[in-house]
Scaffold this active site. Structure first.
Site, PDB file in Angstrom:
ATOM      1  N   GLY A  17      -0.987  18.454  18.092  1.00  0.00           N
ATOM      2  CA  GLY A  17      -1.421  19.208  16.935  1.00  0.00           C
ATOM      3  C   GLY A  17      -2.817  18.814  16.514  1.00  0.00           C
ATOM      4  O   GLY A  17      -3.304  17.741  16.846  1.00  0.00           O
ATOM      5  N   GLU A  23      -6.208  14.729  14.209  1.00  0.00           N
ATOM      6  CA  GLU A  23      -5.524  15.135  15.420  1.00  0.00           C
ATOM      7  C   GLU A  23      -4.257  14.313  15.588  1.00  0.00           C
ATOM      8  O   GLU A  23      -4.225  13.134  15.266  1.00  0.00           O
ATOM      9  CB  GLU A  23      -6.442  14.943  16.625  1.00  0.00           C
ATOM     10  CG  GLU A  23      -7.712  15.797  16.553  1.00  0.00           C
ATOM     11  CD  GLU A  23      -8.615  15.585  17.757  1.00  0.00           C
ATOM     12  OE1 GLU A  23      -8.230  14.786  18.639  1.00  0.00           O
ATOM     13  OE2 GLU A  23      -9.687  16.196  17.815  1.00  0.00           O
ATOM     14  N   VAL A  24      -3.214  14.956  16.118  1.00  0.00           N
ATOM     15  CA  VAL A  24      -1.923  14.312  16.268  1.00  0.00           C
ATOM     16  C   VAL A  24      -1.570  14.258  17.750  1.00  0.00           C
ATOM     17  O   VAL A  24      -1.712  15.257  18.466  1.00  0.00           O
ATOM     18  CB  VAL A  24      -0.822  15.046  15.481  1.00  0.00           C
ATOM     19  CG1 VAL A  24       0.500  14.295  15.595  1.00  0.00           C
ATOM     20  CG2 VAL A  24      -1.226  15.187  14.031  1.00  0.00           C
ATOM     21  N   GLU A  88       6.965   9.014  12.379  1.00  0.00           N
ATOM     22  CA  GLU A  88       8.133   9.617  13.022  1.00  0.00           C
ATOM     23  C   GLU A  88       7.710  10.885  13.776  1.00  0.00           C
ATOM     24  O   GLU A  88       6.971  11.717  13.245  1.00  0.00           O
ATOM     25  CB  GLU A  88       9.149   9.951  11.934  1.00  0.00           C
ATOM     26  CG  GLU A  88      10.303  10.810  12.346  1.00  0.00           C
ATOM     27  CD  GLU A  88      11.100  11.268  11.132  1.00  0.00           C
ATOM     28  OE1 GLU A  88      12.152  11.909  11.347  1.00  0.00           O
ATOM     29  OE2 GLU A  88      10.686  11.008   9.977  1.00  0.00           O
ATOM     30  N   ASP A 132      -1.470  19.580  -0.502  1.00  0.00           N
ATOM     31  CA  ASP A 132      -1.753  20.513   0.603  1.00  0.00           C
ATOM     32  C   ASP A 132      -0.457  21.084   1.160  1.00  0.00           C
ATOM     33  O   ASP A 132      -0.266  21.150   2.371  1.00  0.00           O
ATOM     34  CB  ASP A 132      -2.542  19.784   1.701  1.00  0.00           C
ATOM     35  CG  ASP A 132      -3.114  20.766   2.742  1.00  0.00           C
ATOM     36  OD1 ASP A 132      -3.354  21.933   2.390  1.00  0.00           O
ATOM     37  OD2 ASP A 132      -3.292  20.350   3.898  1.00  0.00           O
ATOM     38  N   LYS A 134       1.864  23.742   2.514  1.00  0.00           N
ATOM     39  CA  LYS A 134       1.692  25.024   3.191  1.00  0.00           C
ATOM     40  C   LYS A 134       2.658  25.057   4.360  1.00  0.00           C
ATOM     41  O   LYS A 134       3.186  24.020   4.783  1.00  0.00           O
ATOM     42  CB  LYS A 134       0.253  25.180   3.678  1.00  0.00           C
ATOM     43  CG  LYS A 134      -0.238  24.037   4.570  1.00  0.00           C
ATOM     44  CD  LYS A 134      -1.741  24.116   4.797  1.00  0.00           C
ATOM     45  CE  LYS A 134      -2.229  22.929   5.632  1.00  0.00           C
ATOM     46  NZ  LYS A 134      -3.693  22.920   5.769  1.00  0.00           N
ATOM     47  N   PRO A 135       2.957  26.234   4.896  1.00  0.00           N
ATOM     48  CA  PRO A 135       3.956  26.326   5.965  1.00  0.00           C
ATOM     49  C   PRO A 135       3.662  25.451   7.175  1.00  0.00           C
ATOM     50  O   PRO A 135       4.592  24.940   7.800  1.00  0.00           O
ATOM     51  CB  PRO A 135       3.940  27.819   6.321  1.00  0.00           C
ATOM     52  CG  PRO A 135       3.545  28.486   5.046  1.00  0.00           C
ATOM     53  CD  PRO A 135       2.532  27.571   4.421  1.00  0.00           C
ATOM     54  N   ASN A 137       2.577  22.546   7.191  1.00  0.00           N
ATOM     55  CA  ASN A 137       2.917  21.159   6.879  1.00  0.00           C
ATOM     56  C   ASN A 137       4.403  20.968   6.624  1.00  0.00           C
ATOM     57  O   ASN A 137       4.820  19.919   6.121  1.00  0.00           O
ATOM     58  CB  ASN A 137       2.138  20.677   5.652  1.00  0.00           C
ATOM     59  CG  ASN A 137       0.741  20.196   6.013  1.00  0.00           C
ATOM     60  OD1 ASN A 137       0.489  19.828   7.156  1.00  0.00           O
ATOM     61  ND2 ASN A 137      -0.160  20.199   5.056  1.00  0.00           N
ATOM     62  N   ASP A 150       2.189  15.170   5.934  1.00  0.00           N
ATOM     63  CA  ASP A 150       0.847  15.036   5.343  1.00  0.00           C
ATOM     64  C   ASP A 150       0.834  14.847   3.842  1.00  0.00           C
ATOM     65  O   ASP A 150      -0.053  15.341   3.156  1.00  0.00           O
ATOM     66  CB  ASP A 150      -0.031  16.236   5.723  1.00  0.00           C
ATOM     67  CG  ASP A 150      -0.615  16.087   7.117  1.00  0.00           C
ATOM     68  OD1 ASP A 150      -0.445  15.003   7.706  1.00  0.00           O
ATOM     69  OD2 ASP A 150      -1.222  17.042   7.625  1.00  0.00           O
TER      70      ASP A 150
END
Length: 879
Positions: A17, A23-24, A88, A132, A134-135, A137, A150
């Site tokens: 992501g 960045e994930v 996680e 923040d 939002k869908p 997240n 987040d």
């Protein structure tokens, strides 16, 4: 952004992501053998020191959250200049991938909305605002679980132009009006964002629209979206009302908390399913008025009557089951499960928590540096009252009277001595001395006529479980363990029937370990329970059962967790299982509320000029490592040896003074290393380690090769190499520390002295040992000098510290003192007794070592974060 293939103990598996918050990547935790998610801080923020500090603060706050719908953060770390956090790994889809044109089914919408609002409510209670929502997240796993990501990190972008953030247009679309205008925000801003998410889940459309960020902001500030029932007439009017109130432009007109929003959604769900919610949160089915009779309806009524009969039979079965459970308590387990966690404090300085028997109050210590104080907090509100003002003392125990009207506490002078038990009214008043020579919190008997505590006799190496009347009179010994076992100075737990007390001890039988002893109150007879522990912090009996809780580290572990044990067979279950440490257990009488203290100690290495210790260069980073806490030394060629848990267990590491060429010298698969020293000629490193259930002294070359066992005692600790080729150490014999020595090249260990003494340094000329001895007159430990030949130690009564070392020329003693939260290094000239300050550093200093040339010092420096948790518990139900 390119990153290395490995970061610390994590092997990067691939990206999963990307967004404005970083960045994930999926990564393998090679230490714990699990897959985790790594979020890497964006380069723009990584290069901004202020925002980077905020990133770490936010991550630490979010890591403290413990909720099934919040993604768990494991650690905040840095490697090779890349700051990142580990968390996680959640496998599933985000809401923006799930929501479709026309919205989600109503039951799915409500389930997700309730879960998200409950997670947000839990975060708000701990002072964390998401900012923040939002869908993208919010994730839904393959088995339907909801996870919010987040939390708190949007604050990193405050003050930025929206176009700087990678996913800023999406972020703007879910902002509250006050957020869009750059005004201060609170939890009600998250309620507005939740309203936008609910609107989109209900209709498939966002309530505010615009082609640019500016037009989006304008829409949020001025537009009033139509009710969701206009876009989807199948939706209930109740949902339209909830969303409309959530989207009020004035924060005072919205739901004032996310808890209120969650409750509204739950009530709406219950109304739609024909159920009513009772005051305890349980749900029962509701009824309806019968329609006018028609042939078709008569047929339906007959079917309904048959169904009602089945329902009645089912209800009778349920009633019988309930009756059977009431008559057969074994059907409901005595073992507890956590229903809901709540963080009561956020100062990071809390300690020694105790909940009142009625569950209404929690007493705890605020460990402000140099001036700890005692506070009482109501569990149902945020009211927090200071009942004992800050003073230069050390607290050793906090407990309550059986009627919940008084708090009992034990304090020492900062440097030790005799512990004194006081009592004070629960909401403040004049403290009253109850008893002297108390070394733990007290535990009242079920009939409130007496209390138990532990008392130590350091000069004799013994400890006892004691009893006293409720007013402090008639003090008597209840039990003592026979050597090589000994009680530890911790709290006890009294069984519900008053017949048994359980207490923690340390044993050398079949190797060093901690153990639990059951004591018969009538006779004082002691029974050892089965089981070995690495260490035990506290115990608490679960009223009305034959079980008790302990905060203890299992064998092979270093982090005390909470366990429940059945008496006397020793059956046990783990209640908590994470990477933190726990202490100070206390339960309310109904067993529904458990107060405990969650602690994490963070330390890293800093190299500083001796006269400017506050401005050193940090050479190690990361949490959960404990760098240098257990051992820290310089080599003759200017490198640094330290003990660290960076590889999973505490092992010996070596590094250049600038942090380069860092590598372990002992293997992580081996048992943990506890202390280290370097021979004056620079050839060898000595350390002690628990192996084969015995604590013994080892030697290895400076490069880590040729590891060799030097001693064969049961409990040999803290090796100090001398210039005469001897390694001095102390061995616990019948509970008393005695000084021994062993040749560095191997041979028999020889006892140096019959006097109780723990050496911590040897003089440069090899003639004297600096160590810790018992000062009988002051009733505390003090620094002392003892000839290496073993004569009577000479106390340094002005130096009650228990840490220090010789100056490089051997003419003085270097030791630390804490002054108003600052650690100062002092030198005492041994000839004139003159004191000189040589440097100071803020924060917590766990360990220090001076460079061979005397110009620099390496510090194990960091902090201890500890807060009170209130866990709502429930009984497990057996199959």
């Amino acid at each position: 952004m390119s990153i290395p293939e490995t970061l610390n103990d994590y092997r990067i598996l691939g990206p999963i992501g990307k967004g404005g918050m970083g960045e994930v990547y999926a990564a393998e935790d090679t230490r714990l053998h699990r897959t985790v998610a790594l979020k890497v801080l964006p380069a723009a923020l990584a290069q901004d020191p202020e925002r980077r500090q905020r990133f770490e603060r936010e991550a630490q706050a979010v890591a403290a959250l413990n909720h099934p719908n919040i993604v768990t953060i494991h650690s905040v770390e840095e490697d090779q200049g890349v700051p990142f956090l580990t968390m996680e790994l959640v496998e599933g889809a985000t809401l923006d991938e799930i929501v479709r044109s026309g919205g989600l089914p109503l039951d799915t919408l409500l389930r997700i909305g309730i879960a998200v609002s409950d997670a947000v409510a839990a975060a708000h209670q701990r002072g964390v605002t998401h900012r923040d929502l939002k869908p993208s997240n919010i994730m839904v796993t393959s088995d339907g679980r909801v996870k919010v990501l987040d939390f708190g990190f949007a604050s990193l972008w405050e003050g930025s132009d929206f176009t700087d953030a990678g996913d800023a247009p999406e972020t703007v679309a879910y902002m509250s009006p006050e957020q869009a205008e750059g005004k201060p925000v609170d939890g009600r801003s998250d309620v507005f964002s939740l309203g936008i998410v609910l609107h989109e889940l209900a209709t498939g459309q966002k309530p505010f629209r615009g082609d640019t960020n500016q037009s989006l902001v304008s829409s949020i500030l001025t537009d009033t979206p139509p009710p969701v029932t206009e876009l989807n007439p199948s939706l209930p009017s109740g949902l339209a009302r909830v969303i409309r109130r959530s989207l009020a432009k004035d924060p005072s007109r919205r739901y004032q908390t996310a808890t209120d929003l969650r409750n509204e959604l739950e009530d709406l769900r219950d109304e739609l399913t024909g159920a009513a919610r009772l005051h305890d949160g349980s749900v029962v089915s509701g009824g309806a008025t019968a329609p006018r009779s028609t042939p078709r309806r008569d047929a339906l009524r007959r079917i309904a009557a048959a169904a009602a009969l089945l329902v009645m039979v089912a209800l009778l079965a349920v009633g019988y089951t309930f009756w059977r459970l009431r008559l057969n308590p074994g059907a409901v387990s005595d073992f507890l499960l956590i229903e809901r966690p709540e963080r009561l404090t956020t100062s990071g300085h809390a300690a020694l928590a105790a909940i009142s028997p009625d569950g209404r109050y929690v007493a705890h210590v605020k460990n402000d540096p140099g001036s700890p104080s005692l506070w009482v907090r109501q569990t149902a509100t945020t009211s927090d009252v200071e009942i004992v003002k800050g003073a230069a003392v050390r607290y050793a125990g906090v407990s309550w009277s059986p009627d919940s009207n008084h708090v009992y506490y034990v304090t020492y002078e900062p440097t030790g001595g005799i512990g004194t038990l006081y009592t004070i009214p629960a909401l403040g008043g004049a403290p009253e001395k109850v008893l002297e020579d108390v070394d733990s919190r007290i535990e009242f008997s079920p009939d409130a006529t007496q209390f138990a505590f532990t008392r130590g006799y350091p000069a004799e190496g013994s400890a006892f479980v004691m009893l006293a009347n409720a007013d402090g009179s008639n003090v008597r010994t209840l039990a003592q363990l026979e050597q090589p076992d000994n009680f530890v100075l911790a709290g006890t737990a009294w069984s519900s029937d008053g017949k048994t007390i359980v207490a923690a001890g340390r044993s050398l039988q079949d190797g060093l370990h901690s153990m639990i002893a059951g004591i018969d109150v009538a006779s004082g007879a002691v029974t050892r329970l089965e089981g070995r522990w690495q260490g035990i912090n506290d115990l608490a009996w679960v009223k009305g059962t034959d079980t008790f809780l302990i905060a203890a580290a299992d064998a092979g572990s270093t982090s005390p967790q909470v366990w429940q044990i059945r008496y006397p067979d020793g059956e046990r279950r783990r209640i908590l299982n994470d990477l933190n440490s726990y202490s100070s257990l206390s339960l309310s009488n109904d067993g529904r509320s458990l107060a405990t203290v969650q602690t994490e100690a963070v330390s890293n290495l800093f190299v500083s000029p001796l006269d400017d210790m506050a401005n050193g260069t940090q050479i190690t980073r990361g949490r959960g490592r404990g760098d240098g806490q257990a051992g820290l030394e310089w080599t003759r060629d200017g490198r640094i040896l330290f003990i660290s848990g960076a590889s999973g267990r505490q092992q010996v590491w070596i590094t250049d003074a600038d942090g380069g060429n860092m590598q372990p010298l002992t293997a992580a698969a081996q048992e943990p290393v506890r202390s280290l020293g370097v021979t004056p000629d620079g050839r060898y490193i000595v350390f002690h380690r628990l192996a084969d259930r015995h604590m013994r002294i080892w030697r290895m070359k400076i490069d880590g090769s040729e590891q060799r066992l030097l001693t064969h005692g049961d409990l040999d600790q803290v090796p100090i190499p001398g210039p005469d080729g001897m390694v001095y150490f102390h061995r616990i014999v019948n509970g008393i520390p005695l000084t021994f020595k062993v040749p560095i090249d191997g041979g028999d260990a020889v006892q140096v002295s019959e006097h109780a003494f723990r050496p911590i340094d040897v003089s440069p000329d090899g003639s004297q040992l600096l160590g810790v001895a018992w000062n009988a007159e002051a009733q505390r430990s003090s620094l002392a000098l003892m000839p290496v030949t073993g004569a009577q130690p000479r106390l340094l009564p002005r130096r009650p510290a228990v840490a220090g070392g010789f100056t490089l020329d051997g003419t003085g003693i270097l030791f630390p003192v804490i002054d108003r939260g600052v650690m100062r290094m002092m030198v005492q000239d041994l000839a004139s007794d003159k004191l000189t300050a040589v440097g100071a550093a803020p924060g917590v200093i766990f360990n220090a070592a001076m460079s061979p040339d005397g110009t620099r010092v390496v510090l194990s420096r960091g902090g201890i974060v500890s807060d009170v948790l209130l866990l709502t518990m429930r009984r497990d139900v057996e199959d």
